[in-house]
Structure formats: structure tokens, C-alpha cells
Scaffold this active site. Structure first.
Site, PDB file in Angstrom:
ATOM      1  N   ARG A 110      92.559  56.012  77.436  1.00 49.01           N
ATOM      2  CA  ARG A 110      93.092  55.026  76.479  1.00 49.01           C
ATOM      3  C   ARG A 110      92.227  54.868  75.218  1.00 49.01           C
ATOM      4  O   ARG A 110      92.633  54.201  74.279  1.00 49.01           O
ATOM      5  CB  ARG A 110      93.260  53.667  77.177  1.00 49.01           C
ATOM      6  CG  ARG A 110      94.522  53.619  78.021  1.00 49.01           C
ATOM      7  CD  ARG A 110      94.647  52.308  78.756  1.00 49.01           C
ATOM      8  NE  ARG A 110      93.705  52.211  79.867  1.00 49.01           N
ATOM      9  CZ  ARG A 110      93.318  51.057  80.407  1.00 49.01           C
ATOM     10  NH1 ARG A 110      93.750  49.917  79.922  1.00 49.01           N
ATOM     11  NH2 ARG A 110      92.475  51.053  81.427  1.00 49.01           N
ATOM     12  N   ARG A 150      62.462  63.598  19.128  1.00 49.92           N
ATOM     13  CA  ARG A 150      63.711  63.010  18.682  1.00 49.92           C
ATOM     14  C   ARG A 150      64.099  63.702  17.395  1.00 49.92           C
ATOM     15  O   ARG A 150      63.256  63.908  16.527  1.00 49.92           O
ATOM     16  CB  ARG A 150      63.457  61.528  18.424  1.00 49.92           C
ATOM     17  CG  ARG A 150      64.677  60.674  18.463  1.00 49.92           C
ATOM     18  CD  ARG A 150      64.344  59.288  18.016  1.00 49.92           C
ATOM     19  NE  ARG A 150      63.757  58.440  19.026  1.00 49.92           N
ATOM     20  CZ  ARG A 150      63.110  57.296  18.742  1.00 49.92           C
ATOM     21  NH1 ARG A 150      62.943  56.916  17.483  1.00 49.92           N
ATOM     22  NH2 ARG A 150      62.609  56.569  19.701  1.00 49.92           N
TER      23      ARG A 150
END
Ligand code: UD1
Ligand code: CA
Length: 460
Positions: free
Chosen positions: A19, A442
Site C-alpha cells: 500500500r 575601467r
């Protein structure tokens, strides 16, 4: 009363568990992250069992593999001929002078305290049954007593008369008795009953016939004797188990906002004045120091958290060691081998893996730190990430003390940022940077005066 006999625990685990509708053997389904049968085995060990015998069915290999950490005796029941036949499989290796305690691999919430009472009820030479009174006894074997209240026999549901069906005291199946008596009675069992099974419960009648007294003990809570046959029962017993753990922790001083929304799958150690908000999951071994607070929806797995640290909502922390007075989250993720010293701040959407972060450093927003060693009082700007992986290998990032890293920086490992360095925002750092110096990579900002925004063409 203490019974001074070596204890052999027999665990029936031959059930198919149809089950459960699963390929996993029933006893390997988990409550609080541990297989059902393991709960029973740890009880047996806590009781000081001299040996533990598992009666298994066709799916034995999987069960044996899952329990390989334990020293167990395995007895196979090749045919399912009843509980008496199942117990019989374990008996040949149990010495006559042992006390046998029978448990069930699919009845996980039985407590050591209840089992101690059951064992004490044998007084060494009687048969002790664990029984319980149920408002709905349907399905269980009934305990039949005489007018003096002495147990006469157990009658199964399918064999019971209408009168017997009205009895509300049931057989839980758990019992304790000396091995020599059990062996003698089991040899006498037959299967002349409604189910054509060798009923273990028939030994009660033999005990009466042999003039052996029968004592009973009772569990403290009904959930202790409940078995798992389907997923609903599995979930019900999970909640019962979690509530039991939560109550114990609250008795130990934990402030728990809602014990119904709290799960421990492992072991939680707490200091004083610890507070846990709703929907928190604890896994493995977790230690929370004095004054720690844990926000809602937090997952903590194998972590140790120092005093007065706050873990805010929706954070996931795994295999990490965290100092005192840290602030973590909301929405932080600490992956294995992360060590945070005291007074560290880890903010939202920050992921840290295999890194040591020293005292007073802050990584507050949207960052990834992997394979990093960071000094004290470092400030990591928003969006900074370590590029620790080149697709084949992982590399270290070393950041010194008092470093300031501008937002949106990529640190391409292996790389060293020396003490006191400042990294300009938006930099891609590919080489080691000197101490006490501004480093930035940068592209110069330009403004193009002649540029015009494109206008819409007429057809569109
Ligand atoms: C059994 C008891 C019943 C009791 C009930 C409690 C007997 C005859 N009856 O009922 O009095 O109220 O338990 O739940 O003992 N098992 C095996 N091999 C077998 C048969 C069973 O290993 O051949 C194991 C099952 O996997 C299970 C346990 O024994 O873990 C109980 O089996 P189950 O069929 O549920 O017992 P019942 O007959 O319902
Ligand atoms: Ca049953």
C-alpha cells in the site's frame, strides 16, 4: 524494576508494504530523514541490546545495504506464514538465557521509556505484553481477560466473537519474554485459524496453560504503537514525531513560533534564548549558540552558529561554521566549507562557498565568493564576484585586511588583493593588486556630442 538479563531484540521487517505504492521496501521509508526501521534499531541500542535480529523478506538486500552501519543479525523469512513464523526465523541464534524483546520495523515512534517498562514487566520470568486501549480497536488483536483481570488469550479480529470484538484493549504486537519459553511455545504453534497463519499471539494461551504469569505495560501515547502501511500514515507519524521533538526543545528553553511548522531531521543543540520563526528546517547536526535567532523559511544543515548571530528569512546554510554576532540574509546561501568569523555580515542574494571570511567583513549585496580567503574588515561592494572556475579547474582568491572592493568587480582567480587595497567599481581584476593603493580597470568614460537617438521609420 530492572531485569538483569542480556537482551535480544527481534525486529520484524518482512512486510511487503504494497500500500506504500513504492519500489522502496516499506521499512526504508523515512520519518525525520531516517528509515522507519532505523528508529527502532536506535531504540534497541539505547536499551542496551546485546544483539539485534532483523527478520526480512524478499527485499532484504536493499534493507541490509541501508543499515550497513549497524551490527545486525539477519534472518530471512522466505514465506509469509504469520508473525509466529516470522519470529521463529530469528530464534536459532538467540541464547536461551536472553530476554527477547519483539519490535516492528514499521512501528517507528515507540519510545525507550515505554520499552523499559515493558522489559521491567517481565520481571525476568513472566510474559509481558504491550497493550493499549483504543476508542476504535478494529483490526487489532483483542486482549481477553478473566473476571479477575488476568490475561487469558489474544484473539485476532478475524477470529473474534461479537462479544470479543467489543473489547477495547488491543495487542500492540510488542512483547518481552525469556528466550527459552518463547522457543518452547513457538514450536507448539499451528495455523488452525481464519487466516491459516502461525499466530505469535497464540503463545499467550500456552503461557496460561503452563502457569506462566502474564503482565501488561502501556505506552504513554497512542502514536507509539501505530504502524505505517500507507503514505497517509507515514505523514501522520512524521508530524507526531516532529511535535514530540519540538516539545522537548521547548522544554529545554527554545522559543518556537509554531511547533507545527518546524522540522528537525537530525539533531539540534541549543543555547539559551534561541528563537526560531516559522517553517524552519534543521538537517544533520546543528548547533545554535545563546541568543541566536532564525527567521522564517530558513534551512540549516550541519552548521554551527555562534552566540547572538541572526539568520534572516529565506536563507540556506550548509556545512558551515559561523561566529558570534554575525548577520546573515535574508536570502543568503552559505555552501559547504564556509567559515565566518565573528561580526561578519552577509546580505541578500549572496552566495559563499569554501571560503574563510575574517572578523568584521561585509558582503552585503548580490555577490559570489568561492574559494576565497578574506581578511578582517573588508567591504565587498554590491555585485562583486570571484571568477574561481575556468571551466576545468578552481582557483583561490586571497583578499587582505581592510580591503575595499567597489561594486560590480570581477576577481579573476588566482588573484591576491593585498592589505588596504581599494578596487574601483566595475573593475575586472586579473593580476595581484598592491597594498594601500587604488586599482581600477575601467574603460575611460566618453560622451559623444554628435550622436543622435534613432527615430522611428514611417512604415512602422
Ligand atoms: C498483528 C497481531 C495483532 C496485533 C497487530 C498489531 C498476530 C497474529 N497478530 O496483527 O494481535 O493487534 O499485529 O498491529 O501477531 N510480519 C512478518 N511476517 C509475517 C507476518 C507479519 O514479518 O509472516 C510482520 C509484518 O511485516 C508487520 C508485523 O509483522 O510488521 C505485523 O504483521 P501484520 O500482518 O500487520 O499483523 P496482523 O496480523 O495484522
Ligand atoms: Ca497490522
Amino acid at each position: 524494576m530492572f531485569v538483569n538479563l542480556p537482551l535480544s531484540v527481534v525486529v520484524l521487517a518482512a512486510g511487503q508494504g504494497t500500500r506504500m505504492k513504492s519500489i522502496l521496501p516499506k521499512v526504508l521509508h523515512c520519518i525525520a530523514g531516517r528509515p522507519l526501521v532505523e528508529h527502532v534499531i536506535t531504540d534497541a541500542l539505547e536499551l542496551g541490546a546485546a544483539d539485534i535480529h532483523i527478520v526480512f523478506g524478499h527485499e532484504g538486500e536493499q534493507v541490509q545495504k541501508a543499515l550497513s552501519a549497524y551490527d545486525l543479525n539477519w534472518a530471512e523469512q522466505t514465506e509469509r506464514l504469520g508473525t509466529g513464523h516470522a519470529v521463529e526465523q530469528a530464534l536459532p541464534t538467540i541464547p536461551d538465557d536472553h530476554l527477547v524483546l519483539l519490535l516492528y520495523g514499521d512501528v517507528p515512534l515507540i519510545t525507550v521509556q515505554t520499552l523499559q517498562r515493558l522489559v521491567a514487566a517481565t520481571a525476568g520470568d513472566t510474559l509481558a505484553l504491550l497493550t493499549a486501549k483504543l476508542t476504535d480497536p478494529t483490526g487489532y488483536g483483542r486482549i481477553v481477560r478473566d473476571t479477575a483481570g488476568k490475561v487469558q488469550c489474544i484473539v485476532e479480529q478475524k477470529d473474534a466473537s461479537t462479544e470479543q470484538l467489543a473489547i477495547d484493549e488491543i495487542n500492540t504486537g510488542m512483547l518481552a519474554v525469556k528466550a527459552d519459553m518463547l522457543k518452547k511455545w513457538i514450536a507448539r504453534l499451528d495455523n488452525n485459524n481464519a487466516q491459516k497463519e502461525y499466530y505469535l499471539t497464540d503463545i499467550v494461551g500456552f503461557a496460561v496453560a503452563d502457569g506462566v504469569a502474564i503482565n501488561t505495560a502501556n505506552p504513554d501515547e497512542i502514536c507509539e504503537i501505530e504502524g505505517v502501511n500507507n503514505k497517509r500514515q507515514l505523514a501522520e507519524l512524521e508530524r507526531a514525531f516532529q511535535l514530540r521533538q519540538a516539545r522537548q526543545l521547548m522544554d529545554d528553553g527554545l522559543t518556537l513560533r509554531d511547533p507545527a511548522r518546524f522540522d528537525v531531521r537530525g539533531e539540534l543543540m541549543i543555547g539559551r534564548d534561541v528563537e526560531i520563526d516559522i517553517n524552519v528546517l534543521i538537517e544533520g547536526r546543528v548547533e545554535l549558540g545563546d541568543g541566536v535567532t532564525v527567521g522564517s523559511n530558513v534551512v540549516l544543515k550541519n552548521v554551527s552558529i555562534g552566540a547572538n548571530t541572526h539568520i534572516h528569512a529565506n536563507s540556506v546554510l550548509e556545512e558551515s561554521v559561523i561566529g558570534t554576532q554575525c548577520d546573515i540574509g535574508p536570502f543568503a546561501r552559505l555552501r559547504p566549507q564556509t567559515n565566518l568569523a565573528n561580526n561578519v555580515k552577509v546580505g541578500n542574494f549572496v552566495e559563499i562557498k569554501k571560503s574563510d571570511i575574517a572578523e568584521g567583513s561585509k558582503i552585503n549585496h548580490l555577490s559570489y565568493m568561492g574559494d576565497t580567503t578574506m581578511g578582517t574588515n573588508v567591504n565587498v561592494g554590491a555585485g562583486t564576484i570571484t571568477c574561481n572556475y575556468d571551466g576545468a579547474n578552481k582557483y583561490q582568491t586571497i583578499i587582505g585586511d581592510n580591503v575595499f572592493i567597489g561594486s560590480d568587480t570581477q576577481l579573476i582567480a588566482p588573484v591576491v588583493v593585498a592589505d588596504g587595497a581599494t578596487i574601483g567599481a566595475g573593475s575586472t581584476i586579473t593580476r595581484d593588486t598592491p597594498a594601500e593603493t587604488l586599482t581600477l580597470s575601467r574603460v575611460k568614460q566618453v560622451s559623444v556630442k554628435s550622436w543622435k537617438r534613432p527615430g522611428k521609420t514611417k512604415e512602422n
